[in-house]
Every structure is written in structure tokens, then in C-alpha cells.
Motif scaffolding. Structure first.
Motif, PDB file in Angstrom:
ATOM      1  N   ASP A 164       0.800  -1.233   0.000  1.00  0.00           N
ATOM      2  CA  ASP A 164       0.000   0.000   0.000  1.00  0.00           C
ATOM      3  C   ASP A 164       0.835   1.287   0.000  1.00  0.00           C
ATOM      4  OD1 ASP A 164       0.571  -0.104   2.670  1.00  0.00           O
ATOM      5  OD2 ASP A 164      -1.510  -0.110   3.366  1.00  0.00           O
ATOM      6  N   GLN A 165       2.114   1.202   0.380  1.00  0.00           N
ATOM      7  CA  GLN A 165       2.972   2.390   0.234  1.00  0.00           C
ATOM      8  C   GLN A 165       3.155   2.764  -1.239  1.00  0.00           C
ATOM      9  OE1 GLN A 165       3.594  -0.134   2.351  1.00  0.00           O
ATOM     10  NE2 GLN A 165       5.143   0.389   3.877  1.00  0.00           N
TER      11      GLN A 165
ATOM     12  N   VAL B  97       0.918   2.689  -3.533  1.00  0.00           N
ATOM     13  CA  VAL B  97      -0.232   3.503  -3.936  1.00  0.00           C
ATOM     14  C   VAL B  97       0.048   4.971  -3.616  1.00  0.00           C
ATOM     15  CG1 VAL B  97      -2.677   3.975  -3.471  1.00  0.00           C
ATOM     16  CG2 VAL B  97      -1.875   1.610  -3.636  1.00  0.00           C
ATOM     17  N   VAL B  98       0.590   5.206  -2.433  1.00  0.00           N
ATOM     18  CA  VAL B  98       0.926   6.569  -2.020  1.00  0.00           C
ATOM     19  C   VAL B  98       2.010   7.146  -2.937  1.00  0.00           C
ATOM     20  CG1 VAL B  98       1.832   8.002  -0.136  1.00  0.00           C
ATOM     21  CG2 VAL B  98       0.260   6.125   0.380  1.00  0.00           C
TER      22      VAL B  98
ATOM     23  N   ARG C 271       0.531   8.028  -6.475  1.00  0.00           N
ATOM     24  CA  ARG C 271      -0.271   9.262  -6.549  1.00  0.00           C
ATOM     25  C   ARG C 271       0.600  10.494  -6.328  1.00  0.00           C
ATOM     26  NH1 ARG C 271      -3.848   7.454  -1.419  1.00  0.00           N
ATOM     27  NH2 ARG C 271      -2.763   8.545   0.229  1.00  0.00           N
TER      28      ARG C 271
ATOM     29  N   ARG D 281      -4.912   1.080  -6.207  1.00  0.00           N
ATOM     30  CA  ARG D 281      -5.481   0.272  -5.126  1.00  0.00           C
ATOM     31  C   ARG D 281      -6.213  -0.943  -5.688  1.00  0.00           C
ATOM     32  NH1 ARG D 281      -8.064   3.544  -2.709  1.00  0.00           N
ATOM     33  NH2 ARG D 281      -6.639   3.944  -1.017  1.00  0.00           N
TER      34      ARG D 281
ATOM     35  N   THR E 122      -1.401   5.463   4.213  1.00  0.00           N
ATOM     36  CA  THR E 122      -1.629   4.228   3.455  1.00  0.00           C
ATOM     37  C   THR E 122      -2.946   3.649   3.966  1.00  0.00           C
ATOM     38  OG1 THR E 122      -0.562   2.777   5.050  1.00  0.00           O
ATOM     39  CG2 THR E 122       0.869   3.797   3.395  1.00  0.00           C
ATOM     40  N   ASP E 123      -3.457   2.624   3.269  1.00  0.00           N
ATOM     41  CA  ASP E 123      -4.719   2.017   3.682  1.00  0.00           C
ATOM     42  C   ASP E 123      -4.608   1.413   5.084  1.00  0.00           C
ATOM     43  OD1 ASP E 123      -5.375   2.773   1.182  1.00  0.00           O
ATOM     44  OD2 ASP E 123      -5.854   0.782   0.417  1.00  0.00           O
ATOM     45  N   ASP E 124      -3.464   0.799   5.363  1.00  0.00           N
ATOM     46  CA  ASP E 124      -3.269   0.217   6.696  1.00  0.00           C
ATOM     47  C   ASP E 124      -3.216   1.297   7.770  1.00  0.00           C
ATOM     48  OD1 ASP E 124      -3.296  -2.337   5.766  1.00  0.00           O
ATOM     49  OD2 ASP E 124      -1.119  -2.631   5.797  1.00  0.00           O
ATOM     50  N   ASP E 125      -2.543   2.418   7.437  1.00  0.00           N
ATOM     51  CA  ASP E 125      -2.485   3.537   8.382  1.00  0.00           C
ATOM     52  C   ASP E 125      -3.897   4.017   8.716  1.00  0.00           C
ATOM     53  OD1 ASP E 125       0.279   3.579   8.303  1.00  0.00           O
ATOM     54  OD2 ASP E 125       0.386   5.140   6.769  1.00  0.00           O
TER      55      ASP E 125
END
Lengths: 149, 126
Positions: free
Chosen positions: A12-13, A15-16, A19, A48, B21-24
Motif C-alpha cells: 500500500d505504500q 499507492v501513495v 499518486r 489500489r 496508506t490504507d493500513d495507516d
């Protein structure tokens, strides 16, 4: 067309990072705050989806600026299961991933051009944004006009 | 990534200063609910001034957090949304927005007070 950056998407990092990179390019090409946010949000949704449905994939960010206008193309692709019913996936409110069902149709509304191809083993989504006027005039023109900038 | 949650009188105050992040985001949600339970706060203000992207996932987390807080008896107000973020959310879909909001922290604190006062009046049958 220059490909500026390819970002591997597997956590998921990423994705950040994707963007942030797309926003950065939009900003450097002179896109306004609203378009920067639209693009970054669209990239966030698409990358995502890769994590959620395909686990891993790639995000390519390209500068499509020409003499007439500033342009950005972002392509996200994966080798995941594909989208079984593309028409339904593009309907508002349809979701299989526990989201709000605004993902794909919402993303389409944010950008100027949206293209999706999906079959089992390969999904590729391409989005484009353009700014109406040329991002920045060469400094030389301002010098000729006797103005400083 | 731990986001600080402060208590001011009966209200919890938290400001998201980095891209999550999504987890955050999920961790933040759990932290907020836990803090509500331990502090018995009646109000919750979430400042999102620094957020440059609120996509459908984060919008859902924020909406859900407000709903969960409500079930615990806590009123939530979100504040500081950047104009470009509000524009993007509306364009993406109106179902993304379902939470009390305010322009800035001052107005958010006021709004929490008003919501709590309304609730107290309701309880007294006024």
C-alpha cells in the motif's frame, strides 16, 4: 511521448508513491490544484484496485505534452484475474471489493480520457489529462516582450 | 504510523498531517475508537487540512469512523478539507460524503458544541 516513471505496485505504500509521482508531474506541467488532485485521486483508485484484485502490477506515468497542450497519461496494468463483467464494473454503486462502488465510474469522471481493457491474465487501464493551455511559455518569449518573470 | 489524538475538555482532537496508506487509515480508525472508549469523550474533531488526496477508500474510512463513533455516543466533525479535495469527492460520487464537516478547526469545535447541546436538549425533551 516520454515515459517518466514506472512504479511497481505490490504494497500500500506504492499507492501513495504512485499518486505522489502523478501529482508532482501534473504540478510541474502547470496543471491547477483541482486537476492535480483529480489525477492523484484517480491514480490512487486504480493502483489500489491492483492491490485488491491482482496483488501486484505496474503504474506507468508519461508526459504527453506537445506544442499545443500539456498532457499526462497514466497506465496501470496487472496480470490478475481480470474484470469479469466490465459493464457492471463501470456502473455506479457496483462493488465486489468492499468499497463504496465509486471506484471505476468515479475515476472515469475525474479524467479527460479513460480506456479500459480486461481479460483473464491482463487488465490495462489508461487515463489521460490535458490542460487547456500550454503549461509555460519559454523564458525567451518573455525576454523578447520586454517582461521579466 | 501513529497519529496523535489529543483530548480537549470533552472532545478528542486529531489532525492527519501525512498521506495515509490504507493500513495507516485502518489503524487510525481503531486508535480513535479505542481513545473514545478510554476517555469517554463526547466529541471528535478530525482535521484533514494536510490531506491532498481523499479517495473512495479513505472517504469510506472517515465516514465509517464517524458512524462508529456515533454508535459509541460521540459526535464527529471533519474539518479543513481542501477545496480541490471536496470538488474531487463530489465529482466521484455523492455517496462518498456523509459526515458533519466544518471549514476549519475553530468552526469544527463550535459545531461539536452545538451538536452536543442539541443532543442534551433532545434528552431533556426540549
Amino acid at each position: 511521448m516520454r515515459e517518466l516513471k514506472t512504479i511497481s505496485i505490490s504494497q500500500d505504500q506504492d499507492v501513495v508513491a504512485a499518486r505522489a509521482a502523478s501529482r508532482e508531474l501534473a504540478k510541474s506541467l502547470g496543471f491547477g490544484a483541482a486537476d492535480q488532485t483529480r489525477l492523484a485521486t484517480a491514480v490512487s483508485e486504480l493502483t489500489r484496485n491492483i492491490l485488491r484484485y491482482a496483488k501486484k502490477g505496474e503504474c506507468h506515468i508519461e508526459d504527453e505534452t506537445d506544442d499545443l497542450r500539456a498532457g499526462i497519461r497514466v497506465v496501470v496494468e496487472d496480470q490478475g484475474p481480470g474484470i469479469p463483467d466490465l459493464d457492471r464494473a463501470m456502473e455506479d454503486g457496483f462493488t465486489t471489493g468492499g468499497g463504496l462502488g465509486a471506484g471505476l465510474p468515479g475515476t472515469k469522471r475525474l479524467v479527460h480520457d479513460f480506456d479500459i481493457q480486461s481479460r483473464p491474465g491482463h487488465t490495462k487501464i489508461s487515463i489521460r489529462m490535458f490542460s487547456k493551455k500550454r503549461a509555460a511559455a519559454p523564458k525567451a518569449l518573455y525576454a523578447i516582450a520586454g517582461r521579466s518573470r | 504510523m501513529t497519529i496523535p489524538i489529543l483530548k480537549l475538555h470533552d472532545t478528542l482532537l486529531t489532525s492527519i498531517q501525512v498521506e495515509l496508506t490504507d493500513d495507516d487509515a485502518l489503524e487510525f480508525q481503531a486508535d480513535v475508537l479505542d481513545k473514545i472508549r478510554t476517555t469517554e469523550a463526547e466529541g471528535l474533531v478530525i482535521d484533514i487540512t494536510a490531506l491532498e488526496v481523499v479517495d473512495s477508500y479513505l472517504a469510506r474510512i472517515l465516514n465509517d469512523t464517524a458512524t462508529m463513533a456515533k454508535l459509541l455516543g460521540t459526535e464527529t466533525v471533519i474539518c479543513g478539507m481542501q477545496p480541490a479535495v471536496s470538488l474531487t469527492l463530489v465529482e466521484m460520487g455523492r455517496q462518498l460524503i456523509g459526515v458533519e464537516s466544518a471549514l476549519n478547526l475553530d468552526q469544527a469545535m463550535e459545531k461539536v458544541e452545538i451538536l452536543l447541546a442539541e443532543r442534551a436538549n433532545g434528552e431533556r425533551g426540549l
